[in-house]
Structure formats: structure tokens, C-alpha cells
Scaffold this active site. Structure first.
Site, mmCIF file in Angstrom:
data_model
loop_
_atom_site.group_PDB
_atom_site.id
_atom_site.type_symbol
_atom_site.label_atom_id
_atom_site.label_comp_id
_atom_site.label_asym_id
_atom_site.label_seq_id
_atom_site.Cartn_x
_atom_site.Cartn_y
_atom_site.Cartn_z
ATOM 1 N N GLU A 1 -16.535 -32.626 -33.965
ATOM 2 C CA GLU A 1 -15.726 -33.615 -34.684
ATOM 3 C C GLU A 1 -16.468 -34.905 -35.047
ATOM 4 O O GLU A 1 -15.927 -36.001 -34.927
ATOM 5 C CB GLU A 1 -14.445 -33.897 -33.898
ATOM 6 C CG GLU A 1 -13.610 -32.631 -33.725
ATOM 7 C CD GLU A 1 -12.268 -32.829 -33.050
ATOM 8 O OE1 GLU A 1 -11.902 -33.985 -32.783
ATOM 9 O OE2 GLU A 1 -11.595 -31.825 -32.794
ATOM 10 N N HIS B 1 2.657 -23.877 -28.849
ATOM 11 C CA HIS B 1 1.525 -24.765 -28.595
ATOM 12 C C HIS B 1 1.009 -24.568 -27.178
ATOM 13 O O HIS B 1 1.784 -24.636 -26.222
ATOM 14 C CB HIS B 1 1.936 -26.228 -28.803
ATOM 15 C CG HIS B 1 0.782 -27.176 -28.732
ATOM 16 N ND1 HIS B 1 0.783 -28.329 -27.989
ATOM 17 C CD2 HIS B 1 -0.451 -27.115 -29.318
ATOM 18 C CE1 HIS B 1 -0.379 -28.951 -28.124
ATOM 19 N NE2 HIS B 1 -1.143 -28.235 -28.922
ATOM 20 N N HIS B 2 -0.272 -24.284 -27.066
ATOM 21 C CA HIS B 2 -0.954 -24.174 -25.774
ATOM 22 C C HIS B 2 -2.095 -25.178 -25.730
ATOM 23 O O HIS B 2 -3.203 -24.872 -26.164
ATOM 24 C CB HIS B 2 -1.545 -22.768 -25.585
ATOM 25 C CG HIS B 2 -0.533 -21.682 -25.397
ATOM 26 N ND1 HIS B 2 -0.832 -20.349 -25.627
ATOM 27 C CD2 HIS B 2 0.758 -21.719 -25.002
ATOM 28 C CE1 HIS B 2 0.249 -19.611 -25.365
ATOM 29 N NE2 HIS B 2 1.222 -20.420 -24.993
ATOM 30 N N GLU B 3 -1.835 -26.371 -25.256
ATOM 31 C CA GLU B 3 -2.927 -27.333 -25.043
ATOM 32 C C GLU B 3 -3.456 -27.100 -23.632
ATOM 33 O O GLU B 3 -2.680 -27.076 -22.675
ATOM 34 C CB GLU B 3 -2.416 -28.764 -25.200
ATOM 35 C CG GLU B 3 -3.432 -29.842 -24.816
ATOM 36 C CD GLU B 3 -4.727 -29.766 -25.617
ATOM 37 O OE1 GLU B 3 -4.686 -29.908 -26.836
ATOM 38 O OE2 GLU B 3 -5.806 -29.533 -24.999
ATOM 39 N N HIS C 1 -7.380 -25.329 -32.075
ATOM 40 C CA HIS C 1 -7.948 -26.672 -32.218
ATOM 41 C C HIS C 1 -9.028 -26.819 -31.151
ATOM 42 O O HIS C 1 -9.000 -26.139 -30.126
ATOM 43 C CB HIS C 1 -6.863 -27.737 -32.098
ATOM 44 C CG HIS C 1 -6.157 -27.947 -33.397
ATOM 45 N ND1 HIS C 1 -5.992 -29.175 -33.972
ATOM 46 C CD2 HIS C 1 -5.628 -27.043 -34.253
ATOM 47 C CE1 HIS C 1 -5.360 -29.034 -35.129
ATOM 48 N NE2 HIS C 1 -5.120 -27.747 -35.326
ATOM 49 N N GLU C 2 -9.994 -27.702 -31.430
ATOM 50 C CA GLU C 2 -11.197 -27.797 -30.587
ATOM 51 C C GLU C 2 -11.750 -26.383 -30.351
ATOM 52 O O GLU C 2 -11.951 -25.946 -29.222
ATOM 53 C CB GLU C 2 -10.919 -28.500 -29.242
ATOM 54 C CG GLU C 2 -10.451 -29.931 -29.407
ATOM 55 C CD GLU C 2 -8.959 -30.020 -29.767
ATOM 56 O OE1 GLU C 2 -8.174 -29.260 -29.188
ATOM 57 O OE2 GLU C 2 -8.593 -30.824 -30.634
ATOM 58 N N GLU D 1 -9.342 -25.869 -36.214
ATOM 59 C CA GLU D 1 -9.738 -27.234 -36.543
ATOM 60 C C GLU D 1 -11.263 -27.221 -36.683
ATOM 61 O O GLU D 1 -11.789 -26.704 -37.649
ATOM 62 C CB GLU D 1 -9.234 -28.173 -35.452
ATOM 63 C CG GLU D 1 -9.299 -29.627 -35.817
ATOM 64 C CD GLU D 1 -8.870 -30.497 -34.656
ATOM 65 O OE1 GLU D 1 -8.192 -31.493 -34.910
ATOM 66 O OE2 GLU D 1 -9.222 -30.201 -33.493
ATOM 67 N N GLU E 1 -5.835 -36.172 -37.971
ATOM 68 C CA GLU E 1 -5.486 -36.943 -36.768
ATOM 69 C C GLU E 1 -6.335 -38.214 -36.646
ATOM 70 O O GLU E 1 -5.870 -39.223 -36.128
ATOM 71 C CB GLU E 1 -5.620 -36.078 -35.513
ATOM 72 C CG GLU E 1 -7.020 -35.549 -35.271
ATOM 73 C CD GLU E 1 -7.106 -34.537 -34.120
ATOM 74 O OE1 GLU E 1 -6.076 -33.988 -33.722
ATOM 75 O OE2 GLU E 1 -8.235 -34.300 -33.640
HETATM 76 C C1 NOJ Z 1 -5.858 -32.344 -30.481
HETATM 77 C C2 NOJ Z 1 -5.341 -31.557 -31.624
HETATM 78 O O1 NOJ Z 1 -6.274 -31.509 -32.667
HETATM 79 C C3 NOJ Z 1 -4.052 -32.197 -32.079
HETATM 80 O O2 NOJ Z 1 -3.579 -31.568 -33.241
HETATM 81 C C4 NOJ Z 1 -3.052 -32.111 -30.948
HETATM 82 O O3 NOJ Z 1 -1.864 -32.754 -31.332
HETATM 83 C C5 NOJ Z 1 -3.594 -32.759 -29.694
HETATM 84 N N1 NOJ Z 1 -4.902 -32.281 -29.404
HETATM 85 C C6 NOJ Z 1 -2.698 -32.495 -28.480
HETATM 86 O O4 NOJ Z 1 -2.766 -31.131 -28.162
HETATM 87 CA CA CA Z 2 -8.709 -32.223 -32.383
#
Ligand code: NOJ
Ligand code: CA
Length: 683
Positions: free
Chosen positions: A184, A386-388, A466-467, A485, A491
Site C-alpha cells: 500500500e 467480513h472476516h478481518e 484485503h491486504e 485490494e 480508504e
Molecule cells: C482494511 C480494509 O482495507 C478496509 O476496507 C476495512 O474496512 C478495514 N481493514 C477493517 O477490516
Molecule cells: Ca487496506
């Protein structure tokens, strides 16, 4: 006569001395060569006096890549770099057309000549290795194959010796590789001679007008490749380190990922190439018609604006009530998906870089997954999961199966994943228990992303990472890997420090976008981040839907902001996300890009143009349109006073015109600006 032969003798002696002193750089015998089906590109493979292997590439008879090294350093075995002799070689030709389940174009032609060079190291028990080259009209891919052999059963790669020496002086567009902010970083435009360690795709333009995009294809069970400039115009492969031991450890037989060079004489042709997809294996998942390319809204931008929180508390965003409001908004405006972030336990406290409290199956008390998803399905709206993980891959893997099972039971058919942590700080499971830290672009990272895809596919779920690890075209093999991403997205415009520069997307489209779809999340028509203005015009926010391809596209802004701008919002409602044809019709790296695409489900065409920080006027022939039809062009363009800063960002002109394939449209794009057009055939 005598004199000249005397001089010749002298110079041969000098050359021999030079070989002894600086031998690795001296390429000797050509042991194999091949050219592309139309003869535009050709490759030569050399072995020098020490048996070191190298390759060089010519375009129309001119050197593009000067002789550059091939090989590997191994951990527990002599190097696969030197002492090579030719064993055998084979050439073959291929030409097929395959169909994409979804994509920028429906049919893809895969036409190439292949050269297989089988070399042997007599000094080391006749160890064998193969280098395979595929030559396309618009580029070259090559990879190494490690055959099954008693002398090298497990291959432990410490370093890859592959080099890319650009023959002519060149300018490079690149961003940092292997640093804390992962993929990024903003893009740099510098002389190639000033590149440090870069991610790929890395794009160069030579002083002779040759464009090259360096990347890789089919990265599975291998470490991701950064490019480190070693000297002059030489870039060298740098494999992502493993936490312990060699970067790559695998049982033979196996191939490396393809090292790829798209080579063209104009910038749009770089973008229009299918080389990366063509070098990937065909679809392994079979029928994926359950994945529906579509647009979505969600509980997202409001958290980035700090209007609500992922964590519990009075400002919690992912409540059942808020989700239902988004579902109503989606249903009213024709969006299929509603993303819900912050619905599950684990967001309280420091989650990024830790992720230790995440549960992927337990909701916060004010979110009812069953009720929310049922409410949506009645209206034809699907929740997006969503899986963060906060980079806690170990914890995620321990719950992954149950997590996808739960979502599938509630009609959730796509999931956004996340790995927010610093480079090298993801937590991987340690065999035998516990965790250790490592890079997401390491070999074990690549295994993890594949495991997610395979598990999700069992439940007919599509993945938007993402990431992520970088895209290398694996969507062909796993068509449920629909987007990701892997670059600075919208963001950054919410956070500031700083916001994305006006030229950011004009860089992205010729670098990151050459690798595949991006979930950039465009469409912030309010043009305002968290107390900072976004350096874009409204028209550009619309154009990004066409320019930055993804089969899922978010309408990222808040519903109340769309209510303020119903006219430009119409384009976001109209624009499709699945295409039968796509072509960049004009563009220059880092400056501007104009892309035309045909809707896969109608006769409509769309065009998106974006500029950098300058006014651009680009004449675009509409010859892609059907010559037998007249079209209404619904144009969303920058007004004459439009600019990337201040109130002028909102200067948009929306107008209609009748056009035909014979017309040439003059696109005028402001600094930070763009144009979005829908072409509808007239009845
Ligand atoms: C980074 C992600 O790119 C973003 O879209 C997300 O909202 C946040 N992490 C939280 O998971
Ligand atoms: Ca991100």
C-alpha cells in the site's frame, strides 16, 4: 593483413582475460532460441564458460532485455547456478481461445510458442532443471521446472538469481516492496536506475518507446517476488523471506511461478494484454455461475469517517437496524450486496496486528445475522460477509471452516477478508502448536490464501481479499477469487495523512491494475474524507467504475450523500460490472487512461477516462461501437472550471448526444478529473 590479425590476436587475449576476471557477466554460446508466433519477440538462452545460464529478449530485432542471469541458490545443496550444460530442448506452438465465467472480456485468445530448455549439471550428479519460455505477441513468460530426481528431492530455495537487465535507458513506475505497509505505498516515477526494492507489477518505458511490465503469474505454494535493483538497469528477483529457513521449500516435481514481461510499443497495449491470465491454469472449480458479478453498498465508509465504530458501544455501526436500513437503500437502488463490517466479536481494543479476540462465528449482541440476512433475501439483497483477521492467520484457519459454513447457511455468497498488520507481522500456525510471525507474501502466505479459496469454494462463496498477497491471475484457476485490494484504495482518502494524490489512479491503472481486479471502492460523490477533501472531481469518481476493473464494485459513500447527488448517482446505478469486451483506447503511463467496455448483458457500451494532476484533452475515436447503430451517449464530464481542489471538484456537466462509430469524441479532463459515458443504442 598481418597487422590486423595481430590486433585481433591481442583483442581475443584481452577478452579471455576479461572472462577470467568478470566472467559471470559474459554471456557466451547461444544454446537455444525461439520467437513469438508473429516473430515480434524473440528469446535467446546462453551458457557462459562457467556454465552459468542467462537469457535475453529482443523486440523486432532490438535488444530489450540484455543477457540476464537465471538460477537459484539452495540451502543444503550446491547452487543451481553454473556448471550447466544443454541436455535437450523442445519447441511447440499453441493457439486456443477460452471463455471466462466473468471478466473484462468473455473470450481470451492464448497464442504462444513454447521453448523448453533442459539443462544438466554434470559436476553435481547430473542434476537437472528445465527453463520453459512462452513467447506471445505482447510478452514473454518463463518459469523453472524442478523435475523429480534422486539428487534433489526436496528443493530448499534461499535465493532466486533471476535478473532482468533493461537494455535501453528507461523510466520506471514502481512502489516499495517488502516494507511495513505491504502493497500500500504510493507510486514513484523515477529513472529505472533509481529503483530500490519494488513490488510488481513494475512498469518501465525505455527512451526508445518500448514499454515493459514486470510481474509474475500463477504464484502458488511459492514465495512472492520483489524486484531489487542491483546495479545500473538490472533488477533481480528477491523472494519473500520465510520466518525460518529457506524462502521456498518443496518436494519436486514442481514449477516456479512464471516470471513475466509484457512488452509493447504503446501504453494501452500493456493494459490490453491477457498474458498473465493465459499463464495460469484453467478453472479448477468447475461451474461458478453461483458467483454473481454485482455492486454493493455497506456499513463501511461511515466507520472510516469515524461516524460509527467497528467496536461495541453507543456508536456501533453493524447493528441489525442499521443493516436493514442499508438493505432498504440497496433494494431501492438496485444493488445486490450489503457489506457488514464489525458484526462479529473481537473488535474491541487493539485488533490490528493482533486479532486475538476475533470470533468468525459469534455476533455482537446488537447484530442478528439470521434476521438481517432473511430481511435482505426477501428483497433480493445479499449480505456480504467480513472476516478481518488482524493478520492472525492461525486463529482464522482454526475457525475458517465453521465461519464459511455459517455464512453459507444464511445466504451469504461472498466474503471480504482482511489482514491488517505490518509487513512480516502476520501470525501463522506453527506445526505442533503456537504461532510465529511472517510475511503474507511468503510461501506460507500463498498457501493460506489458496486454503481460504478452496474452503470458501466448498460453500459456494466468493472471496475479496484485503491486504492480500499480490494478484498473479489465479482468478482463472480459482474463479471465486473475485477481487482484492493490494494497493492504496479509497480508504486513504478517508484517513488523510496524506490522501491519494490526483495522479494516483493514473499510476494504478498501469501498475497494480495490470495484475487483476481491485476492490478500490470508488463513488464517494461527497468528495470528503474525515475532515480532508478528496483530490478528485465528481466525474472522476464515476469514471473509476469503468477504469478500475472489478466484478464487484462498491458504491462507497453514505446513503445520505447519494441523496444529495441523484444525477451523478444515476451513473453508479447504471454501470455494469461484467463485460464481454474491454479495451484501453488511449493512455500514457501515469498521465491518463481511457477505457471502453461492452456490457456482458446488453448492447450498451461504457467508457471511462481519468487524468492525473493536469488538464488533458484526448480525442477518442468511437470505432468500437457497432457501425450499424446510433447511440445516445450519456456523458458525465468535468465542467470548464473543474479542479482537484475546493468547490471546483463538484463542477460536473451531465449531457446527452447522439453518436455513431464514425465520431471522434474530444474528452476534456480536469486535474484530478475524468469522464464517464454510457452509450445506449437507439431503438
Ligand atoms: C482494511 C480494509 O482495507 C478496509 O476496507 C476495512 O474496512 C478495514 N481493514 C477493517 O477490516
Ligand atoms: Ca487496506
Amino acid at each position: 593483413m598481418r597487422l590486423s590479425s595481430h590486433y585481433r590476436f591481442l583483442s581475443v587475449t584481452t577478452a579471455l582475460v576479461a572472462i577470467c576476471l568478470v566472467s559471470p557477466a559474459v554471456a557466451d554460446d547461444v544454446i537455444a532460441q525461439a520467437s513469438s508466433p508473429d516473430s515480434t519477440l524473440s528469446v535467446k538462452v546462453y551458457v557462459n564458460v562457467e556454465g552459468k545460464l542467462s537469457y535475453g529478449i529482443e523486440r523486432k530485432g532490438q535488444a530489450v532485455i540484455a543477457p540476464s542471469r537465471l538460477g537459484f541458490i539452495l540451502a543444503d545443496s550446491p547452487k543451481l547456478d553454473g556448471q550447466f550444460a544443454m541436455q535437450s530442448q523442445q519447441t511447440s506452438s499453441h493457439d486456443e481461445t477460452w471463455e471466462q465465467p466473468w471478466g473484462e472480456r468473455r473470450f481470451v485468445r492464448n497464442r504462444y510458442n513454447e521453448l523448453r530448455v533442459n539443462v544438466v549439471q554434470k559436476a553435481y550428479d547430473n542434476r537437472r532443471m528445465t527453463v520453459v519460455f512462452r513467447l506471445f505477441e505482447d510478452g514473454v513468460g518463463f518459469r523453472y521446472e524442478f523435475p523429480e530426481q534422486a539428487q534433489l528431492k526436496t528443493v530448499r530455495i534461499v535465493d532466486e538469481q533471476t535478473e532482468f537487465t533493461v537494455a535501453d535507458n528507461a523510466t520506471a513506475w514502481w512502489n516499495l516492496g517488502g516494507e511495513w505497509n505491504n502493497l500500500e505505498y504510493s507510486y514513484n516515477q523515477t529513472p529505472l536506475k533509481e529503483v530500490g526494492q519494488a513490488n510488481t507489477p513494475l512498469t518501465v518505458k525505455t527512451d526508445k518507446g518500448v514499454y515493459i511490465s514486470f510481474h509474475e503469474a500463477a504464484l502458488t505454494d511459492f514465495a512472492s517476488m520483489w524486484l531489487r535493483r542491483t546495479e545500473g538497469q538490472t533488477l533481480k528477483a528477491r523472494l519473500t523471506p520465510a520466518s525460518f529457513g529457506p524462502s521456498v521449500e518443496r518436494l519436486a516435481p514442481f514449477p516456479s511461478p512464471w516470471r513475466t514481461l509484457v512488452i509493447t510499443d504503446n501504453a494501452p497495449a500493456l493494459y490490453n494484454s491477457d498474458l498473465i491470465l493465459n499463464l495460469n491454469e484453467p478453472n479448477k472449480l468447475g461451474d461458478v455461475s453461483w458467483f454473481k458479478p454485482s455492486k454493493y453498498v455497506g456499513i463501511w465508509w461511515e466507520m472510516h469517517l469515524e461516524k460509527s465504530t467497528w467496536a461495541q458501544g453507543p456508536k456501533h455501526g453493524a447493528t441489525t437496524a442499521n443493516t436493514k436500513a442499508y438493505i432498504d437503500f440497496a433494494a431501492r437502488n438496485g444493488f445486490r450486496g450489503v457489506l457488514v463490517e464489525g458484526w462479529n466479536k473481537g473488535w474491541d481494543g487493539q485488533w490490528y496486528g493482533s486479532g486475538k479476540d476475533f470470533s468468525f462465528v459469534e455476533a455482537y449482541p446488537d447484530f442478528d445475522l439470521k434476521a438481517a440476512s432473511a430481511y435482505g433475501l426477501k428483497k433480493g439483497v445479499h449480505l456480504i460477509g467480513h472476516h478481518e483477521t488482524g493478520g492472525n492467520i492461525a486463529l482464522y484457519e482454526s475457525q475458517m471452516e465453521d465461519a464459511f459454513k455459517l455464512y453459507a447457511a444464511h445466504g451469504v455468497d461472498s466474503v471480504k477478508t482482511g489482514y491488517v498488520t505490518d509487513g512480516g507481522a502476520a501470525q501463522f500456525p506453527k506445526p505442533g502448536g503456537g504461532t510465529h510471525y511472517g510475511f503474507t507474501d511468503s510461501q506460507e502466505g500463498s498457501r493460506h490464501y489458496t486454503k481460504v479459496l478452496e474452503t470458501a469454494a466448498k460453500y459456494k462463496i466468493a472471496i475479496n481479499s484485503h491486504e492480500p498477497i499480490k494478484d498473479t491471475g489465479l482468478r482463472r484457476t480459482y474463479p471465486n477469487w473475485v477481487s482484492r485490494e493490494g494497493a492504496r484504495g479509497q480508504e486513504y482518502n478517508a484517513w488523510g495523512n496524506p490522501v491519494n494524490a490526483p495522479e494516483h489512479e493514473a499510476n494504478l491503472v498501469f501498475t497494480r491494475m495490470l495484475s487483476g481486479p481491485m476492490d478500490f471502492t470508488p463513488g464517494v460523490l461527497s468528495l470528503e474524507g474525515n475532515k480532508r477533501e478528496i483530490l478528485s472531481t465528481q466525474a472522476k469518481q464515476l469514471a473509476l467504475y469503468v477504469v478500475l476493473y472489478s466484478p464487484i464494485q462498491m458504491a462507497a459513500d453514505l446513503p445520505e450523500n447519494y441523496a444529495k447527488y441523484p444525477k451523478p448517482f444515476q451513473f453508479i446505478k447504471d454501470v455494469p460490472v461484467d463485460w464481454s469486451e474491454s479495451s484501453m483506447v488511449a493512455g500514457e503511463v501515469g498521465d491518463y487512461a481511457v477505457i471502453a467496455r461492452k456490457d456482458r448483458n446488453s448492447e450498451d457500451w461504457y467508457m471511462g477516462g481519468i487524468s492525473d494532476d493536469q488538464w488533458r484533452s484526448v480525442d477518442v475515436p468511437l470505432s468500437f461501437l457497432d457501425p450499424a447503430k446510433n447511440y445516445t451517449a450519456q456523458i458525465y464530464r468535468d465542467g470548464n472550471k473543474a479542479d482537484s481542489k475546493g468547490p471546483a471538484r463538484f463542477d460536473i456537466v451531465i449531457e446527452s448526444k447522439t453518436v455513431t462509430a464514425k465520431d471522434v469524441l474530444a474528452l476534456k479532463m480536469a486535474p484530478g478529473g475524468g469522464t464517464a459515458i454510457r452509450f445506449v443504442p437507439k431503438k
